[in-house]
Design a protein around this motif. Structure first.
Motif, PDB file in Angstrom:
ATOM      1  N   SER A   1       2.962  -1.540   9.439  1.00  0.00           N
ATOM      2  CA  SER A   1       4.228  -2.187   9.076  1.00  0.00           C
ATOM      3  C   SER A   1       4.165  -3.696   9.305  1.00  0.00           C
ATOM      4  N   GLN A   2       3.586  -4.095  10.457  1.00  0.00           N
ATOM      5  CA  GLN A   2       3.444  -5.534  10.706  1.00  0.00           C
ATOM      6  C   GLN A   2       2.458  -6.153   9.718  1.00  0.00           C
ATOM      7  N   ALA A   3       1.382  -5.417   9.426  1.00  0.00           N
ATOM      8  CA  ALA A   3       0.398  -5.901   8.447  1.00  0.00           C
ATOM      9  C   ALA A   3       1.057  -6.141   7.092  1.00  0.00           C
TER      10      ALA A   3
ATOM     11  N   LEU B   1       1.276  -9.581   4.975  1.00  0.00           N
ATOM     12  CA  LEU B   1       0.747  -9.620   3.605  1.00  0.00           C
ATOM     13  C   LEU B   1       1.783 -10.192   2.638  1.00  0.00           C
ATOM     14  N   LYS B   2       3.060  -9.886   2.883  1.00  0.00           N
ATOM     15  CA  LYS B   2       4.109 -10.430   2.023  1.00  0.00           C
ATOM     16  C   LYS B   2       4.167 -11.946   2.112  1.00  0.00           C
TER      17      LYS B   2
ATOM     18  N   ASP C   1       3.578   3.031  -0.375  1.00  0.00           N
ATOM     19  CA  ASP C   1       3.381   2.623  -1.781  1.00  0.00           C
ATOM     20  C   ASP C   1       3.549   1.121  -1.973  1.00  0.00           C
ATOM     21  N   ASP C   2       4.543   0.551  -1.313  1.00  0.00           N
ATOM     22  CA  ASP C   2       4.784  -0.886  -1.473  1.00  0.00           C
ATOM     23  C   ASP C   2       3.628  -1.705  -0.912  1.00  0.00           C
ATOM     24  N   LEU C   3       3.029  -1.232   0.186  1.00  0.00           N
ATOM     25  CA  LEU C   3       1.864  -1.922   0.750  1.00  0.00           C
ATOM     26  C   LEU C   3       0.696  -1.874  -0.228  1.00  0.00           C
ATOM     27  N   VAL C   4       0.469  -0.714  -0.827  1.00  0.00           N
ATOM     28  CA  VAL C   4      -0.613  -0.581  -1.812  1.00  0.00           C
ATOM     29  C   VAL C   4      -0.368  -1.513  -2.991  1.00  0.00           C
TER      30      VAL C   4
ATOM     31  N   LYS D   1       2.544   7.071  -9.742  1.00  0.00           N
ATOM     32  CA  LYS D   1       3.223   6.295 -10.780  1.00  0.00           C
ATOM     33  C   LYS D   1       3.713   4.948 -10.267  1.00  0.00           C
ATOM     34  N   LYS D   2       4.071   4.883  -8.970  1.00  0.00           N
ATOM     35  CA  LYS D   2       4.602   3.637  -8.412  1.00  0.00           C
ATOM     36  C   LYS D   2       3.544   2.540  -8.347  1.00  0.00           C
ATOM     37  N   THR D   3       2.289   2.921  -8.247  1.00  0.00           N
ATOM     38  CA  THR D   3       1.212   1.911  -8.153  1.00  0.00           C
ATOM     39  C   THR D   3       0.347   1.887  -9.406  1.00  0.00           C
TER      40      THR D   3
END
Length: 774
Positions: A78-80, A84-85, A146-149, A187-189
């Protein structure tokens, strides 16, 4: 590099005198040698912070160090993800400037943030994070957010487009490339993954083997139609033979040598077979290619469009959208409200429909490209059978007026090159892919009659009956349940738009190629008359003589089409004479032919062959009448004109410059000599070649060159892999006579009046020199 390094301090004192430059230099060296630092996280944080401001790194090395520390195997990441953002926001601005401006060569000075991110190991770290679930020994693999990927994939893509070398380094990692395909199940990625894969495969040295992708069949079958269409962008790279990028490599000599070295099927051919073995694959592509816009959009359309927008070259798409919207606004007051026109509501309400249309067009471009490549492959007959069964042609016919060639589209007036990979608008790409598909579908295949409807097939039968000739077997065998519906077939619709095209429009090239492919193969009188009755010959002659067309490519395609349309058809020559009714028109026609024999030689071959046939039909009154009146036949009947063509045809080619485009000049010269041999006039023609050499003060030049060309012809066409039926069908001369004539011409007996060697004086003999060795 100065922007990144900042001011340098000299190395002083003791062992420090041995150092070789600053941090950037050390990293660069370690990446080349594999020795020393492997990533920025190995450096002390204090050192990185101290150097950051002077080197203008914008805190990227420090952020990467924190990202590394927070992404260890037992972390929840989560911190990573938060780190990344922050990094992503810094890098995305550079990527945005890259795609919105004219794409310049990626350099570190142009995109310093992305360059710094890669230099300090950011790319390798993201690959490591993405692939971490595959390294666990647990049966149940841990699932990443998924959002991280998505963010990892987006940052990697930004690095690929902004920093030279990143894409190639990722492409070199086969494990990572194959891993990316597994991410497409989500599908999300999916779109982010597809975008990155496409970029990587575009630079990969060796084409990927599709059969190496884990559970490829299951992966493809899991795709919805939108995903399958986008997947076709990736497939296009894996099933197309790579462009060698060197004109010399395109010569037949080089191609033949390459075929000897690579006897086994290429990777592209193996990949084509792999795709055809996926259950339902071709059927789904046919449905995608033929579905209507109204069938393509669902509740999630706006979300799909937002995703789609992020990964295309959007400048062209937006231009196309605005152009269409403007045109719709101009025409809303004049066009009726039917399926082929958009609603007459205010412009802001119609724009989403334009978006839907371009959205669907972009999908169909990719799908048609894949189908076209498969149609030209070794499994052509298998693909043909499936395309017929799944009613691809009737489906495209139903889309023709409403989507493929819509009345309000302005892009059909754009002239551009013929490279299928050209950077043109979606509408233009769509039309070209459609025409290329028709060309591949019709070319030398009995399924070509599926381009007609039932009434048009009946018309062909009636033409044959009236001429008292048997119907073509392929026509008789055509399954009427698979032909086009409606008042017009696809071929007839194509002829209609072809006549409306501006003279120099490059669409004319592809249109003519598509119609010509319908006529190619064994000459069919009924097929020719079907097109002649629709005014095709007069249209072609107008374009060649009266339209002012100057495009060599368009003119070549019209010469080839005219040759197929007129070959052995006395009615066509009669129509020609009616249109070319003045000496001025005929001279303009000859000037066009003579301006480039490489472009027009197929037409010259048609005239020579037709003249030979007509001269044997003097019991037919109509034939005798046309022979005596037709200026074109009279011109070719004069032996000096045939010799003039022969001289030039032999002179403009040699073994080293033969390509698929100009080898027809060699075959046309052979046709002239084969017909001369039939009439026992071969010695006369060979002696004329000898006299021409001496008149030009180059004795031996023409004949030595022709001898070498014929030796190449033997190696090329007598190869067991070569299909000689094309030569036989196009000339109506048995291939055995082709081979026999070449053998006679290459005879070593200098007493033979039909051997080339007889006509070359000893001092100028150059026949032992083997120019054909690899």
């Amino acid at each position: 590099m100065a922007t990144l390094m900042g001011s340098e301090s000299p190395c002083t004192g003791g062992k420090r005198r041995q150092c070789n430059g600053n941090i950037v230099t050390k990293f660069t060296t370690s990446r080349i040698t594999g020795q020393g630092f492997s990533r920025g996280t190995q450096l002390p944080a204090g050192l990185l912070q101290e150097r950051d401001k002077r080197a203008k790194w914008h805190g990227i090395p420090t952020l990467l160090q924190k990202l590394y520390e927070s992404s260890h195997p037992n972390s929840d990441l989560s911190q990573a993800h938060s780190l990344l953002k922050v990094l992503s926001s810094q890098l995305s601005m550079e990527a945005m400037s890259f795609v919105t401006e004219e794409r310049k060569t990626a350099q570190e000075s142009t995109f310093p943030n992305t360059y710094t991110f890669d230099l300090f190991g950011g790319v390798d770290l993201l690959v490591e994070i993405l692939m971490r679930p595959t390294l666990t020994m647990q049966k149940k693999k841990p699932k990443m957010n998924d959002d991280l990927v998505k963010d990892c994939l987006s940052v990697l893509y930004n690095c690929c487009i902004c920093t030279e070398g990143v894409t190639k380094s990722l492409a070199a990692r086969d494990d990572f490339v194959l891993f990316l395909f597994t991410l497409m199940t989500n599908k999300k990625t999916f779109l982010q993954t597809a975008t990155l894969i496409e970029d990587i495969l575009g630079v990969k040295k060796e084409m990927i083997q599709l059969e190496g992708i884990p559970n490829l069949s299951g992966l493809v079958q899991s795709f919805d139609q939108q995903q399958l269409a986008n997947f076709c962008r990736i497939l296009s790279v894996t099933i197309s033979e790579p462009d060698v990028g060197n004109d010399d490599k395109h010569t037949l000599l080089a191609k033949n040598a390459q075929q000897k070295r690579n006897a086994s099927p290429s990777r592209a051919e193996v990949n084509q077979v792999t795709l055809l073995n996926i259950p339902g694959f071709i059927e789904r592509l046919c449905k995608l290619a033929t579905r209507k816009v109204s069938e393509a959009t669902g509740a999630n359309f706006l979300q799909e469009l937002e995703d789609w927008y992020t990964w295309l070259d959007n400048a062209l798409v937006l231009d196309a959208l605005m152009q269409m919207a403007t045109e719709e606004g101009e025409q809303s007051s004049t066009e009726s409200s039917d399926e082929s026109s958009l609603a007459t509501s205010p412009l802001r309400h119609r724009l989403p429909q334009s978006m839907k249309i371009v959205h669907e067009i972009m999908y169909k471009v990719e799908v048609l490209y894949v189908l076209c490549v498969l149609l030209m492959g070794r499994q052509r007959n298998q693909v043909h059978k499936m395309l017929a069964e799944f009613r691809l042609i009737p489906g495209l016919n139903n889309l023709f007026d409403k989507l493929i060639w819509r009345k309000y589209t302005a892009s059909n007036h754009v002239v551009h090159g013929q490279n299928e990979n050209c950077d043109c608008s979606p509408e233009i790409s769509f039309k070209i892919q459609f025409l290329r598909l028709l060309q591949s579908f019709s070319d030398h295949h009995e399924n070509k009659y599926l381009l007609l409807n039932s009434q048009e097939l009946n018309e062909l039968s009636a033409i044959s009956m009236k001429a008292n000739i048997p119907e073509v077997e392929a026509l008789v065998n055509t399954d009427r349940s698979l032909v086009c519906d409606g008042k017009k077939g696809l071929l007839t619709r194509l002829l209609t738009v072809m006549k409306r095209e501006p003279p120099d429009s490059s669409f004319r090239f592809w249109q003519a190629r598509a119609v010509e492919s319908f006529l190619r193969g064994a000459t069919s009188y009924a097929d020719q008359m079907f097109l002649l009755k629709r005014g095709l010959l007069e249209h072609i002659l107008y374009c060649i003589i009266d339209s002012g067309c100057t495009s060599r490519d368009v003119l070549q395609s019209y010469f080839d089409l005219l040759g197929e349309l007129m070959k052995f058809n006395i009615d066509a020559f009669k129509r020609f004479n009616k249109y070319v009714n003045t000496a001025e028109k005929f001279q303009t026609f000859l000037t066009q032919i003579n301006s480039s024999l490489v472009d027009s030689n197929m037409l010259v071959r048609c005239i020579v062959l037709s003249l030979d046939r007509f001269e044997s039909q003097t019991e037919d009154v109509k034939v005798v009448e046309v022979l005596s009146e037709c200026c074109l036949l009279s011109y070719m009947a004069r032996v000096e004109n045939r010799l003039s063509f022969l001289f030039r045809l032999i002179n403009i080619i040699n073994v080293q410059t033969l390509t698929q485009e100009n080898v027809s000049c060699l075959n046309t010269s052979l046709v002239i000599l084969m017909l001369a041999r039939r009439k026992a006039k071969l010695p006369f023609y060979l002696n004329a070649l000898r006299e021409k050499e001496y008149a030009e003060k180059y004795p031996g030049c023409l004949l030595n060159n022709f001898h070498n060309l014929l030796r190449f012809w033997q190696r090329h066409y007598l190869n067991k892999d070569k299909d000689s039926t094309c030569l036989e069908n196009s000339s109506c001369i048995p291939f055995s006579y082709w081979k026999e004539t070449v053998s006679v011409l290459l005879g070593s007996d200098r007493t033979s009046l039909c051997a080339i060697a007889t006509y070359i004086d000893e001092p100028f003999m150059d026949l032992d020199k083997d120019l054909l060795e690899d």
